[in-house]
Design a protein around this motif. Structure first.
Motif, PDB file in Angstrom:
ATOM      1  N   ALA A   1       0.807  -1.224   0.000  1.00 31.89           N
ATOM      2  CA  ALA A   1       0.000   0.000   0.000  1.00 31.89           C
ATOM      3  C   ALA A   1       0.841   1.276   0.000  1.00 31.89           C
ATOM      4  O   ALA A   1       0.415   2.295  -0.524  1.00 31.89           O
ATOM      5  CB  ALA A   1      -0.943  -0.008   1.192  1.00 31.89           C
ATOM      6  N   SER A   2       2.044   1.232   0.570  1.00 29.91           N
ATOM      7  CA  SER A   2       2.806   2.470   0.697  1.00 29.91           C
ATOM      8  C   SER A   2       4.186   2.456   0.051  1.00 29.91           C
ATOM      9  O   SER A   2       4.805   3.512  -0.068  1.00 29.91           O
ATOM     10  CB  SER A   2       2.963   2.820   2.185  1.00 29.91           C
TER      11      SER A   2
ATOM     12  N   GLY B   1       1.750  -9.955   2.215  1.00 33.55           N
ATOM     13  CA  GLY B   1       1.040  -8.695   2.013  1.00 33.55           C
ATOM     14  C   GLY B   1       1.517  -7.873   0.838  1.00 33.55           C
ATOM     15  O   GLY B   1       1.044  -6.766   0.634  1.00 33.55           O
ATOM     16  N   CYS B   2       2.457  -8.397   0.055  1.00 34.39           N
ATOM     17  CA  CYS B   2       2.970  -7.666  -1.106  1.00 34.39           C
ATOM     18  C   CYS B   2       2.453  -8.289  -2.392  1.00 34.39           C
ATOM     19  O   CYS B   2       2.276  -9.494  -2.480  1.00 34.39           O
ATOM     20  CB  CYS B   2       4.496  -7.693  -1.138  1.00 34.39           C
TER      21      CYS B   2
END
Length: 62
Positions: free
Chosen positions: A22-23, A45-46
């Motif tokens: 997300a960032s 999560g990537c």
């Protein structure tokens, strides 16, 4: 042909991915035999975007 046994070792490669979350966006390198194995070792999560496959350098055969 005589009966063959599966004794061949599989070469390892350095798999290069863009790891997106997300960032942040970063380039990561993972040593593995297959792309699937490399993806299994990727950060949780990537989103992994394939960027290249390179032969592993060094580690001569004994």
């Amino acid at each position: 042909m005589a009966g063959s046994q599966h004794t061949q070792t599989h070469p390892k490669f350095t798999w290069r991915f863009l790891a997106l979350d997300a960032s942040t966006c970063s380039v990561i390198h993972i040593n593995a035999t297959t792309e699937r194995e490399a993806r299994d070792q990727s950060p949780a999560g990537c989103v992994m975007v394939f960027a290249g496959r390179l032969p592993v350098q060094g580690g001569g055969h004994a």
